[in-house]
Design a protein around this motif. Structure first.
Motif: not given
Length: 133
Positions: A31-32, A34, A37, A39-40, A42, A57, A59
């Motif tokens: 998780r990146k 940010r 926001l 964590p995203k 990835i 990313e 998906k």
């Protein structure tokens, strides 16, 4: 002329390097962190010759478009745990043992791994490749 022990050590190092390169090419899911926001999720993977890395990313659980490219030579340090800006910016519920930051010439890129074991395997592989370019 090299001794058998020296040749064995060299062969072991070459096998280890290939193992680590494969591990980095296959990639890791992190998780990146940010700023604004959460964590995203990835996918972090290396180019075929491991001279650069891509943050992709996810998906539907599969790597999709590239969000960022990081050249191997631009990575100056890897900071782990409580010392990492990843831990200070967005404290991971799992604790500092999963946090790490890649320090580049221009900024820190912060990540949370899924586990301490995953983080440690990634860091070991990356440090080995950085030291044996």
């Amino acid at each position: 002329m090299a001794s058998n022990a020296e040749l064995d050590a060299l062969e072991k190092k070459l096998k280890q390097k290939e193992t680590f390169k494969k591990l980095l090419r296959d990639g890791f899911r992190f998780r990146k962190v940010r700023r604004l926001l959460g964590p995203k999720p990835i996918h972090f993977c290396a180019t075929p010759i491991v001279n650069a890395f891509f943050i992709k990313e996810l998906k539907n659980g599969a790597p999709d478009r590239t969000l960022k490219k990081i050249e191997l030579q631009s990575i100056k340090d890897i900071v782990l745990g409580e010392s990492s800006s990843a831990w200070h910016r967005k404290k991971a519920k799992e604790g500092p043992s999963v946090c790490f930051s890649l320090v580049t010439d221009t900024k820190n890129i912060d990540f949370h791994a899924e586990s301490q074991d995953q983080r440690d395997r990634f860091v070991e592989a990356l440090r080995f490749i950085m030291e044996n370019r």
